[in-house]
Motif scaffolding. Sequence first.
Motif, PDB file in Angstrom:
ATOM      1  N   VAL A   1       0.783   4.410   5.755  1.00 33.39           N
ATOM      2  CA  VAL A   1       2.090   3.828   5.471  1.00 33.39           C
ATOM      3  C   VAL A   1       2.772   3.364   6.747  1.00 33.39           C
TER       4      VAL A   1
ATOM      5  N   GLY B   1       5.814  -3.092   2.222  1.00 32.44           N
ATOM      6  CA  GLY B   1       4.534  -3.396   2.858  1.00 32.44           C
ATOM      7  C   GLY B   1       3.973  -4.715   2.356  1.00 32.44           C
TER       8      GLY B   1
ATOM      9  N   SER C   1       2.677  -5.324  -0.394  1.00 32.05           N
ATOM     10  CA  SER C   1       3.209  -5.514  -1.753  1.00 32.05           C
ATOM     11  C   SER C   1       4.728  -5.636  -1.635  1.00 32.05           C
TER      12      SER C   1
ATOM     13  N   ASN D   1       7.668   1.653   6.495  1.00 26.48           N
ATOM     14  CA  ASN D   1       6.692   0.872   5.739  1.00 26.48           C
ATOM     15  C   ASN D   1       6.953  -0.605   6.013  1.00 26.48           C
TER      16      ASN D   1
ATOM     17  N   PHE E   1      -1.443  -1.251   5.836  1.00 33.24           N
ATOM     18  CA  PHE E   1      -2.475  -0.911   4.864  1.00 33.24           C
ATOM     19  C   PHE E   1      -2.414  -1.889   3.691  1.00 33.24           C
ATOM     20  N   ARG E   2      -3.568  -2.077   3.057  1.00 31.65           N
ATOM     21  CA  ARG E   2      -3.731  -3.143   2.065  1.00 31.65           C
ATOM     22  C   ARG E   2      -4.029  -2.593   0.684  1.00 31.65           C
TER      23      ARG E   2
ATOM     24  N   ASN F   1      -5.324   2.724  -2.675  1.00 30.82           N
ATOM     25  CA  ASN F   1      -4.013   2.089  -2.711  1.00 30.82           C
ATOM     26  C   ASN F   1      -4.048   0.869  -3.616  1.00 30.82           C
TER      27      ASN F   1
ATOM     28  N   SER G   1       1.229  -1.030  -2.173  1.00 29.00           N
ATOM     29  CA  SER G   1       1.763  -0.456  -0.930  1.00 29.00           C
ATOM     30  C   SER G   1       3.265  -0.198  -1.016  1.00 29.00           C
ATOM     31  N   ASP G   2       3.887  -0.559  -2.140  1.00 28.92           N
ATOM     32  CA  ASP G   2       5.278  -0.197  -2.363  1.00 28.92           C
ATOM     33  C   ASP G   2       5.393   1.132  -3.107  1.00 28.92           C
TER      34      ASP G   2
ATOM     35  N   GLU H   1       4.531   3.902  -1.654  1.00 29.93           N
ATOM     36  CA  GLU H   1       4.139   4.571  -0.404  1.00 29.93           C
ATOM     37  C   GLU H   1       4.681   5.976  -0.282  1.00 29.93           C
TER      38      GLU H   1
END
Length: 471
Positions: A204, A241, A243, A288, A295-296, A311, A314-315, A317
Motif C-alpha cells: 500500500v 492508488g 484504482s 496510498n 501496487f497493481r 489485490n 487498490s482502493d 487498501e
Amino acid sequence: MFTIRLTDVSDDTFTRVLPVGPGLDPEMSALVAATEGADTAGRITVFPRPLRQPSRVLLAGVGVGAGDETAWRAAGAAIVREAGDDEILEALLPADLAPGALRGLAEGLWLGGYRYRDAVKAPRSGEVRLVLDNPSAYAESLAAATVTAEATWLARDLTNAPSSVKNPAWFAGQIVAEAARRPGLTVTVRAGDDLERFGGLLAVGGGSVSPPRFVEMSWQPPGATTHVVLVGKGITFDTGGISIKPRDSMKLMKKDMGGAAAVVAATLGAADLNLPVRITTLVPLAENAIGGAAFRPGDVITHYDGSTTENTNSDAEGRLVLADALAYAAAELSPDLVIDLATLTGANAVALGKRTAALISPDEELVTALTAAGEAAGERMWRLPLADDYVEHQSSDIADRINAGPGPGVIMAALFLRDFYGPVRWAHFDMSAPSWAEAADAELTKGATGWGARMLLRYLSALDGGQQTGA
C-alpha cells in the motif's frame, strides 16, 4: 483547552447559566413557561438583563427532569457555542446532580468548544465555573471528563491535520512525542528493512515518496491481568492508488487515519487515568499514492503470517495494512482480545448513516460491553452480522483470498479480516461515516469527530472489575 472550575461560590458579575428544571427561580421559571421548547436537551435560550447583574442569563435545556448524561453533554456543547471566546460563564447546578451528569456537561463544554489547534488558529480560551453545593464530590467526574476531552481533541487534531504535513513519518513522530510525556508508555517505530514481513503495508505504501511506518505503543502497568490489543487503520492519505478514487471521494481522505488517531488517543488517555489494563496499540501507517512503484490489480501480497492476498482493488487498501497488524498481534503478542477501528468502507454510511459505526464481532459478551461503553460515551454503533454466505466471493485462483470481493462492503471487509485475528476474542469497527461531521451537532464540531476515543476509554475503564470513571 479552556478552563472548567468547580466551586461553591457564586459571582453575579459573570454570565449566568441555569439548567432548566426543578429549583429554577420564579423569574426564570416564568420565562421558560413562555418559551416553547426551552427544556429541550441542547437548546439554549438567552435572556438579556440590561443594567442588571448578571447582564444576561443562558437557560440550558437538559431534557425531561434532570436529564441523562447525553443530554447534559449536548447542553454543555450548546452553552459553549453561545459564549464569547473570553467570556466567563457561571453555571448554577442542582444540589442533587449526578456525577455522570457533571461529566457529561464538562465533556460537552470542552468538545463543543473544540478548535483545530495549528499554527494559524489558536484553541478557544475562556472559563466556566460550575457552582455546586459539594464540589469535592465531583472531582473524579471532572478528572475523567478532562482526560476524555483531551484524548478526543488529540484524535481530532491528528485527523484534521492536512496530508501535506501528515505523512507516516510525521504521524509516528507525534505518537512518540505524546508517549514521552507519560511515564510507563513505550513506543517502537519500524521502518525500512524492519517491515520486510509486512507485505500489505509495503504494498500500500510503495507508491508514495513518504515510506510507511509501523508503530507499536505499549502500556503495561504492574498487576494488569488483561491484555488488550488495539489496532487502528493509519492511511495518511488515500488516492485509491491505481484504482483511483473520483475527485469528490478523495477530498476528505486526510481522514483515512481516523481509526489510528482514536486508538492512539485512547491509549494515551488510559495512561493518564492509570488504568490497570495492559494495552498494546498497533498503528500501520502508509500513504496510498499513485506512482511507478504502486501496487497493481492482480498483484499477490504476502502478509506477516505468510498467507497471500490477490489485490483486485487498490482502493481496498485499509484491510491489507490491518491484516499485517492483526497477524503480527496474533503471532507475537498473545492478547486476550483485539479491537480494531478503521475508516474502512463507504458502505458504512450507506448502511447506517453518518453518525453510527458498524460493529462486527462473534463475541456476544464483548458486543454488549462495547455497546454499553458507546452509549455512555455518546458514540453510536450498530452490530452487523458476520455472514459466512459471502466467504466464497473472496476466493482466488492464485492466492489464499482476494481483497475486494462482491457483496455488502462492511461485511466483506470483516470477513477478510477474520482470517488474521487468531484464536482470541475480537471486535471490528468500521467507523468511516462517524469519523467526520459536515456541521456542528451536539458535542461534535465540523470536521473530525475523534470517534472511538471516548468509547474505548469507557470500555477500558470498566475492564478487570473497574468502573466507568466518573460515571
